[in-house]
Design a protein around this motif. Structure first.
Motif, PDB file in Angstrom:
ATOM      1  N   ALA A 109       5.044   9.251  -1.293  1.00  0.00           N
ATOM      2  CA  ALA A 109       4.475   8.268  -0.364  1.00  0.00           C
ATOM      3  C   ALA A 109       2.960   8.347  -0.279  1.00  0.00           C
ATOM      4  O   ALA A 109       2.315   7.385   0.154  1.00  0.00           O
ATOM      5  N   ILE A 110       2.378   9.452  -0.696  1.00  0.00           N
ATOM      6  CA  ILE A 110       0.918   9.567  -0.684  1.00  0.00           C
ATOM      7  C   ILE A 110       0.297   8.600  -1.693  1.00  0.00           C
ATOM      8  O   ILE A 110      -0.774   8.029  -1.460  1.00  0.00           O
ATOM      9  N   ASN A 111       1.022   8.384  -2.792  1.00  0.00           N
ATOM     10  CA  ASN A 111       0.477   7.553  -3.869  1.00  0.00           C
ATOM     11  C   ASN A 111       1.228   6.243  -4.080  1.00  0.00           C
ATOM     12  O   ASN A 111       0.708   5.328  -4.714  1.00  0.00           O
ATOM     13  N   GLU A 112       2.451   6.139  -3.550  1.00  0.00           N
ATOM     14  CA  GLU A 112       3.281   4.957  -3.772  1.00  0.00           C
ATOM     15  C   GLU A 112       4.009   4.585  -2.480  1.00  0.00           C
ATOM     16  O   GLU A 112       4.192   5.434  -1.599  1.00  0.00           O
ATOM     17  N   PRO A 113       4.478   3.348  -2.358  1.00  0.00           N
ATOM     18  CA  PRO A 113       5.252   2.970  -1.171  1.00  0.00           C
ATOM     19  C   PRO A 113       6.682   3.489  -1.260  1.00  0.00           C
ATOM     20  O   PRO A 113       7.337   3.374  -2.302  1.00  0.00           O
ATOM     21  N   VAL A 114       7.166   4.067  -0.150  1.00  0.00           N
ATOM     22  CA  VAL A 114       8.519   4.617  -0.060  1.00  0.00           C
ATOM     23  C   VAL A 114       9.196   4.018   1.167  1.00  0.00           C
ATOM     24  O   VAL A 114       8.585   3.947   2.245  1.00  0.00           O
ATOM     25  N   ALA A 115      10.456   3.602   1.035  1.00  0.00           N
ATOM     26  CA  ALA A 115      11.201   3.042   2.168  1.00  0.00           C
ATOM     27  C   ALA A 115      12.216   4.058   2.678  1.00  0.00           C
ATOM     28  O   ALA A 115      12.787   4.830   1.908  1.00  0.00           O
ATOM     29  N   LEU A 116      12.428   4.036   3.976  1.00  0.00           N
ATOM     30  CA  LEU A 116      13.473   4.842   4.610  1.00  0.00           C
ATOM     31  C   LEU A 116      14.446   3.899   5.308  1.00  0.00           C
ATOM     32  O   LEU A 116      14.038   3.087   6.137  1.00  0.00           O
ATOM     33  N   VAL A 117      15.734   3.994   4.961  1.00  0.00           N
ATOM     34  CA  VAL A 117      16.759   3.186   5.622  1.00  0.00           C
ATOM     35  C   VAL A 117      17.883   4.105   6.084  1.00  0.00           C
ATOM     36  O   VAL A 117      18.036   5.224   5.595  1.00  0.00           O
ATOM     37  N   SER A 118      18.683   3.629   7.033  1.00  0.00           N
ATOM     38  CA  SER A 118      19.906   4.319   7.424  1.00  0.00           C
ATOM     39  C   SER A 118      21.079   3.498   6.911  1.00  0.00           C
ATOM     40  O   SER A 118      20.889   2.415   6.344  1.00  0.00           O
ATOM     41  N   ASP A 119      22.295   4.000   7.109  1.00  0.00           N
ATOM     42  CA  ASP A 119      23.458   3.250   6.639  1.00  0.00           C
ATOM     43  C   ASP A 119      23.553   1.889   7.318  1.00  0.00           C
ATOM     44  O   ASP A 119      24.016   0.916   6.727  1.00  0.00           O
ATOM     45  N   ALA A 120      23.129   1.818   8.563  1.00  0.00           N
ATOM     46  CA  ALA A 120      23.169   0.556   9.307  1.00  0.00           C
ATOM     47  C   ALA A 120      22.225   0.640  10.492  1.00  0.00           C
ATOM     48  O   ALA A 120      22.142   1.676  11.156  1.00  0.00           O
ATOM     49  N   GLU A 171       0.841  -1.184   0.000  1.00  0.00           N
ATOM     50  CA  GLU A 171       0.000   0.000   0.000  1.00  0.00           C
ATOM     51  C   GLU A 171       0.887   1.248   0.000  1.00  0.00           C
ATOM     52  O   GLU A 171       2.028   1.205   0.476  1.00  0.00           O
ATOM     53  N   PRO A 172       0.411   2.365  -0.516  1.00  0.00           N
ATOM     54  CA  PRO A 172       1.183   3.603  -0.437  1.00  0.00           C
ATOM     55  C   PRO A 172       1.510   3.935   1.019  1.00  0.00           C
ATOM     56  O   PRO A 172       0.759   3.599   1.938  1.00  0.00           O
ATOM     57  N   GLY A 173       2.635   4.585   1.231  1.00  0.00           N
ATOM     58  CA  GLY A 173       3.015   4.971   2.575  1.00  0.00           C
ATOM     59  C   GLY A 173       4.512   5.001   2.741  1.00  0.00           C
ATOM     60  O   GLY A 173       5.282   4.781   1.794  1.00  0.00           O
ATOM     61  N   LEU A 174       4.951   5.279   3.970  1.00  0.00           N
ATOM     62  CA  LEU A 174       6.368   5.328   4.318  1.00  0.00           C
ATOM     63  C   LEU A 174       6.708   4.099   5.153  1.00  0.00           C
ATOM     64  O   LEU A 174       6.081   3.858   6.186  1.00  0.00           O
ATOM     65  N   TYR A 175       7.707   3.337   4.716  1.00  0.00           N
ATOM     66  CA  TYR A 175       8.115   2.107   5.391  1.00  0.00           C
ATOM     67  C   TYR A 175       9.512   2.306   5.991  1.00  0.00           C
ATOM     68  O   TYR A 175      10.480   2.534   5.261  1.00  0.00           O
ATOM     69  N   ILE A 176       9.593   2.243   7.321  1.00  0.00           N
ATOM     70  CA  ILE A 176      10.863   2.422   8.023  1.00  0.00           C
ATOM     71  C   ILE A 176      11.523   1.054   8.132  1.00  0.00           C
ATOM     72  O   ILE A 176      11.048   0.178   8.863  1.00  0.00           O
ATOM     73  N   VAL A 177      12.635   0.847   7.418  1.00  0.00           N
ATOM     74  CA  VAL A 177      13.228  -0.484   7.290  1.00  0.00           C
ATOM     75  C   VAL A 177      14.579  -0.550   7.990  1.00  0.00           C
ATOM     76  O   VAL A 177      15.519   0.175   7.642  1.00  0.00           O
TER      77      VAL A 177
END
Length: 286
Positions: A86-97, A16-22
């Motif tokens: 992210a309103i219309n598509e899924p977006v992921a957020l990652v850090s270096d580690a 689903e669209p939104g922000l995914y914290i990975v």
């Protein structure tokens, strides 16, 4: 990697669209989760601190998703564009580690995404602070993550003084070049507390060394550490039986007034400062 993350037959499920914290591995790539791989494959874009670092992980997992640099220096316009996506598509957020938002700038993106009505989902995984705590053997029923200690001596001392009375294990992030100075500062205010230094977590030469701050200074002055480090400080001692407050006060009174001696011992032990002051006055009059 022990997980067959490279199988081309595994199709990621639509998201689903939104922000995914990975959360990503902190060292050993085998610590990536199956769910994290699925999400990274399924999102439209991956916001990351450094595309070179994240690119290595994506290559190992056979993920070909487009990356967008997002770090401390990213402009509000970049953040706004990610939220609009992210309103219309899924977006992921990652850090270096490790887990995003733990001592990194990702909280601004999450905060603004929530304000914009974007659905935010967390994909948990490795976290250096928690990994260090589990190795340390220090009390873990209560702990406080305090990020990086300040670089400047006075600011560092001020932070340590503020945290001195907290009845919990303290967790800091530190770097190899700064570790010795931080340990020396801790030795001045908390000479008796148990300290743990966890480094190279999940890697081949993982280690967790414990002792007083002074003991660890002696070790690391001869064996300069490299890389990122988790520095842990045990909580104040709660029972006077565990420590002879009189001995600490006597040592401190050789160099300072009763008031300052009481403050120093209070920070080191967690004992009541007024009680220690009264005892310091008695000892000084003897």
């Amino acid at each position: 990697m022990p997980v067959n993350a490279s199988s081309e037959s595994i199709e990621p499920k639509p998201l689903e669209p939104g922000l995914y914290i990975v959360a990503t591995p902190i060292g050993n790539l085998g610590d990536i989760t199956l769910r994290a791989i699925d999400v990274l494959r399924a999102v439209s874009v991956i916001a990351c601190e450094d595309t070179r670092v994240t690119g290595k992980l994506l290559k190992a997992c056979c993920v070909k998703t487009r990356m967008q640099r997002y770090d401390d220096h990213a402009s509000p316009a970049v953040r706004k564009k990610l939220i609009e996506t992210a309103i219309n598509e899924p977006v992921a957020l990652v850090s270096d580690a490790g887990t995003p938002l733990v001592s990194d700038p990702g909280y601004r993106l999450v905060r603004d995404a929530r304000e914009a009505g974007v659905n935010v989902t967390t994909i948990p995984g490795a976290c250096a602070a928690v990994a260090g705590l589990t190795l340390s053997g220090l009390p873990n029923d209560r702990f406080l993550f305090a990020g990086f200690l300040p670089v400047k001596d006075k600011a560092r001392s001020d932070v340590l003084a503020q945290l001195g009375g907290i009845e919990a294990t303290l967790i800091f992030y530190e770097t190899g070049p700064r570790l010795e100075r931080s340990l020396k500062a801790i030795a001045q205010v908390w000479p008796t507390r148990e300290i743990a230094v966890a480094r190279e977590l999940t890697k081949l030469h993982e280690e967790c060394r414990t002792g007083t701050a002074e003991e660890l200074v002696d070790h690391y002055s001869d064996h300069p550490p490299k890389g990122e480090i988790v520095l842990l400080v045990g909580p104040p001692m709660q029972e006077t039986n565990d420590i002879d407050a009189d001995d600490l006060l006597k040592d401190a009174l050789q160099e300072m007034s009763a008031s300052k001696a009481a403050g120093k011992v209070a920070r080191a032990t967690g004992l009541d400062r007024q009680t220690l002051y009264a005892r310091a006055v008695e000892l000084k009059q003897q």
